[in-house]
Write an enzyme that holds these catalytic residues in place. Structure first.
Site, mmCIF file in Angstrom:
data_model
loop_
_atom_site.group_PDB
_atom_site.id
_atom_site.type_symbol
_atom_site.label_atom_id
_atom_site.label_comp_id
_atom_site.label_asym_id
_atom_site.label_seq_id
_atom_site.Cartn_x
_atom_site.Cartn_y
_atom_site.Cartn_z
ATOM 1 C CE LYS A 23 40.832 46.186 42.435
ATOM 2 N NZ LYS A 23 39.778 45.618 42.043
ATOM 3 N NE ARG A 29 41.881 41.229 44.789
ATOM 4 C CZ ARG A 29 43.099 41.422 43.552
ATOM 5 N NH1 ARG A 29 43.934 42.739 43.106
ATOM 6 N NH2 ARG A 29 42.237 40.861 42.066
ATOM 7 N NE ARG A 86 38.816 43.672 32.869
ATOM 8 C CZ ARG A 86 39.596 44.199 33.587
ATOM 9 N NH1 ARG A 86 39.631 44.484 33.728
ATOM 10 N NH2 ARG A 86 39.140 43.707 34.976
#
Ligand code: ATP
Ligand code: MG
Length: 173
Positions: free
Chosen positions: A9, A76, A115
């Protein structure tokens, strides 16, 4: 921009905003600028709806967002989405499109693990928790935004996915 953590995103929100010439508004960047909430962010727990809504709507009210914007990380929850809709409607504005970045679960797990190592920020438990919070709190937004939704296959190179996102948005707006 909708999608689970690790879907891209941030990357694609930024690229889309640049392509459209509108600001990229990232909820996590707003939170970091604002300061505080560090522990909950690190744990992958959501910040309270009223705090988030105020932070994002203040940003959306600024001059540079009047001709459009790309939202990343917000809304969200369905409550955040409803607050955003109300606020936009009061101003005679509305969202044009909701882009859902879709990535196979295994690819997502790989990306998040990579990540975590690169950024030394999240262990496996936090990753699992973030995915669980997404499923519980944010996945219902797919239904909520059904009329605006464009699903994009986000398993591919950044360039390829960016082209798909732009095409999806241009076909919807
Ligand atoms: P990514 O690269 O996965 O997008 P990021 O650094 O942009 O990561 P986010 O996952 O978007 O981070 O947000 C980090 C944290 O900030 C979340 O775990 C949550 O605690 C908080 N947060 C961000 N946006 C919201 C929101 N709309 N509502 C509630 N909490 C939020
Ligand atoms: Mg992000």
């Amino acid at each position: 921009m909708l999608g689970p953590p690790g879907a891209g995103k941030g990357t694609h929100g930024r690229l889309l905003a640049a392509a459209l010439g509108v600001p990229h508004i990232s909820s996590s960047e707003l939170l970091r600028q604002h300061g505080g909430h560090r522990a909950r962010m690190a744990a992958g727990d959501l910040i309270d709806d009223d705090v988030m809504v105020e932070l994002v709507l203040d940003r959306l009210a600024q001059d540079d967002a009047q001709a459009g914007f790309v939202l990343d990380g917000f809304p969200r929850t369905v409550a955040q989405a409803a607050a955003l809709d109300r606020w936009l409607a009061e101003r005679g504005q509305r969202l044009d499109v909701a882009v859902l970045l879709e990535v196979p679960r295994e690819v997502l797990a790989e990306r998040l693990a990579a990540r975590a190592v690169a950024e030394r920020r999240a262990d496996d438990d936090v990753i699992a928790h973030r995915l669980q919070v997404y499923e519980q709190e944010s996945a219902p937004l797919v239904e909520y935004y059904a009329p605006l939704l464009r699903r994009v296959d986000a398993d591919g190179s950044v360039t390829t996915v960016a082209e798909r996102v732009l095409a999806a948005v241009l076909s919807a707006a």
